[in-house]
Design a protein around this motif. Structure first.
Motif, PDB file in Angstrom:
ATOM      1  N   ALA A  78       0.816  -1.213   0.000  1.00 52.11           N
ATOM      2  CA  ALA A  78       0.000   0.000   0.000  1.00 52.11           C
ATOM      3  C   ALA A  78       0.850   1.265   0.000  1.00 52.11           C
ATOM      4  N   GLY A  79       2.147   1.146  -0.093  1.00 50.56           N
ATOM      5  CA  GLY A  79       3.018   2.313  -0.083  1.00 50.56           C
ATOM      6  C   GLY A  79       3.216   2.899   1.298  1.00 50.56           C
ATOM      7  N   LEU A  80       3.010   2.112   2.339  1.00 51.09           N
ATOM      8  CA  LEU A  80       3.196   2.586   3.699  1.00 51.09           C
ATOM      9  C   LEU A  80       4.683   2.603   4.011  1.00 51.09           C
ATOM     10  N   VAL A  81       5.205   3.789   4.263  1.00 52.49           N
ATOM     11  CA  VAL A  81       6.636   3.937   4.504  1.00 52.49           C
ATOM     12  C   VAL A  81       6.853   4.267   5.969  1.00 52.49           C
ATOM     13  N   SER A  82       7.833   3.626   6.563  1.00 57.97           N
ATOM     14  CA  SER A  82       8.153   3.856   7.962  1.00 57.97           C
ATOM     15  C   SER A  82       9.660   3.837   8.127  1.00 57.97           C
ATOM     16  N   ASN A  83      10.153   4.651   9.052  1.00 59.78           N
ATOM     17  CA  ASN A  83      11.590   4.638   9.365  1.00 59.78           C
ATOM     18  C   ASN A  83      11.922   3.610  10.441  1.00 59.78           C
ATOM     19  N   ASP A  84      10.929   2.896  10.902  1.00 62.48           N
ATOM     20  CA  ASP A  84      11.142   1.870  11.903  1.00 62.48           C
ATOM     21  C   ASP A  84      11.799   0.659  11.255  1.00 62.48           C
ATOM     22  N   PRO A  85      12.830   0.075  11.875  1.00 65.06           N
ATOM     23  CA  PRO A  85      13.491  -1.096  11.266  1.00 65.06           C
ATOM     24  C   PRO A  85      12.551  -2.282  11.068  1.00 65.06           C
ATOM     25  N   ALA A  86      11.555  -2.434  11.908  1.00 65.11           N
ATOM     26  CA  ALA A  86      10.626  -3.555  11.769  1.00 65.11           C
ATOM     27  C   ALA A  86       9.482  -3.226  10.821  1.00 65.11           C
ATOM     28  N   GLY A  87       9.395  -2.000  10.342  1.00 66.26           N
ATOM     29  CA  GLY A  87       8.325  -1.615   9.434  1.00 66.26           C
ATOM     30  C   GLY A  87       7.028  -1.270  10.129  1.00 66.26           C
ATOM     31  N   PHE A  88       7.067  -0.991  11.420  1.00 61.75           N
ATOM     32  CA  PHE A  88       5.880  -0.644  12.204  1.00 61.75           C
ATOM     33  C   PHE A  88       5.465   0.775  11.837  1.00 61.75           C
ATOM     34  N   ASN A  89       4.215   0.975  11.427  1.00 65.05           N
ATOM     35  CA  ASN A  89       3.791   2.298  10.965  1.00 65.05           C
ATOM     36  C   ASN A  89       2.519   2.738  11.679  1.00 65.05           C
ATOM     37  N   ALA A  90       1.964   3.890  11.243  1.00 70.28           N
ATOM     38  CA  ALA A  90       0.813   4.488  11.914  1.00 70.28           C
ATOM     39  C   ALA A  90      -0.428   3.609  11.828  1.00 70.28           C
ATOM     40  N   VAL A  91      -0.584   2.894  10.742  1.00 69.98           N
ATOM     41  CA  VAL A  91      -1.737   1.999  10.601  1.00 69.98           C
ATOM     42  C   VAL A  91      -1.678   0.898  11.655  1.00 69.98           C
ATOM     43  N   ASP A  92      -0.499   0.370  11.888  1.00 68.16           N
ATOM     44  CA  ASP A  92      -0.335  -0.668  12.897  1.00 68.16           C
ATOM     45  C   ASP A  92      -0.616  -0.132  14.298  1.00 68.16           C
ATOM     46  N   VAL A  93      -0.152   1.077  14.579  1.00 66.79           N
ATOM     47  CA  VAL A  93      -0.386   1.681  15.898  1.00 66.79           C
ATOM     48  C   VAL A  93      -1.881   1.869  16.133  1.00 66.79           C
TER      49      VAL A  93
END
Length: 117
Positions: A78-93
């Protein structure tokens, strides 16, 4: 019958601690930050977030296979970009935080129903 002006109703304080209804008085309790209810909500929200961040729960970048046993990393479709090494983003939060709140409300209502809270 007495008419009440808008000016008189706007000057009253909006917050009330008790309101009279058909069943009786409704009292609003606001306990301190270290109350049992607050601790349940914080813990039940924290645990799904930690599980998602460290790969123990499905997220937008880690999906389950057919049998649902293993979590497999996938491309960010979906083009979700995160600077977290595990790929955890705002949608996950947001998703795991909502799940944690649902769990917390269930625990609190269950404990209240049994009389343990």
């Amino acid at each position: 019958m007495q008419a009440v002006s808008c000016k008189a109703t706007l000057s009253r304080p909006a917050a009330r601690t008790a309101r009279v209804s058909r069943r009786g008085a409704v009292v609003v309790r606001a306990d301190y930050l270290g109350s049992t209810t607050n601790q349940i909500m914080v813990l039940s929200t924290f645990l799904p977030l930690v599980a998602g961040r460290f790969g123990l729960a499905p997220t937008s970048t880690r999906h389950t296979n057919q049998s649902g046993i293993k979590l497999l990393p996938e491309e960010k479709s979906a083009g979700l970009v995160s600077n977290d090494p595990a790929g955890f983003n705002a949608v996950d939060v947001l998703a795991l935080g909502a799940l944690g709140h649902i769990i917390g409300v269930g625990v609190i209502l269950g404990l209240r129903g049994t009389g343990n809270l």
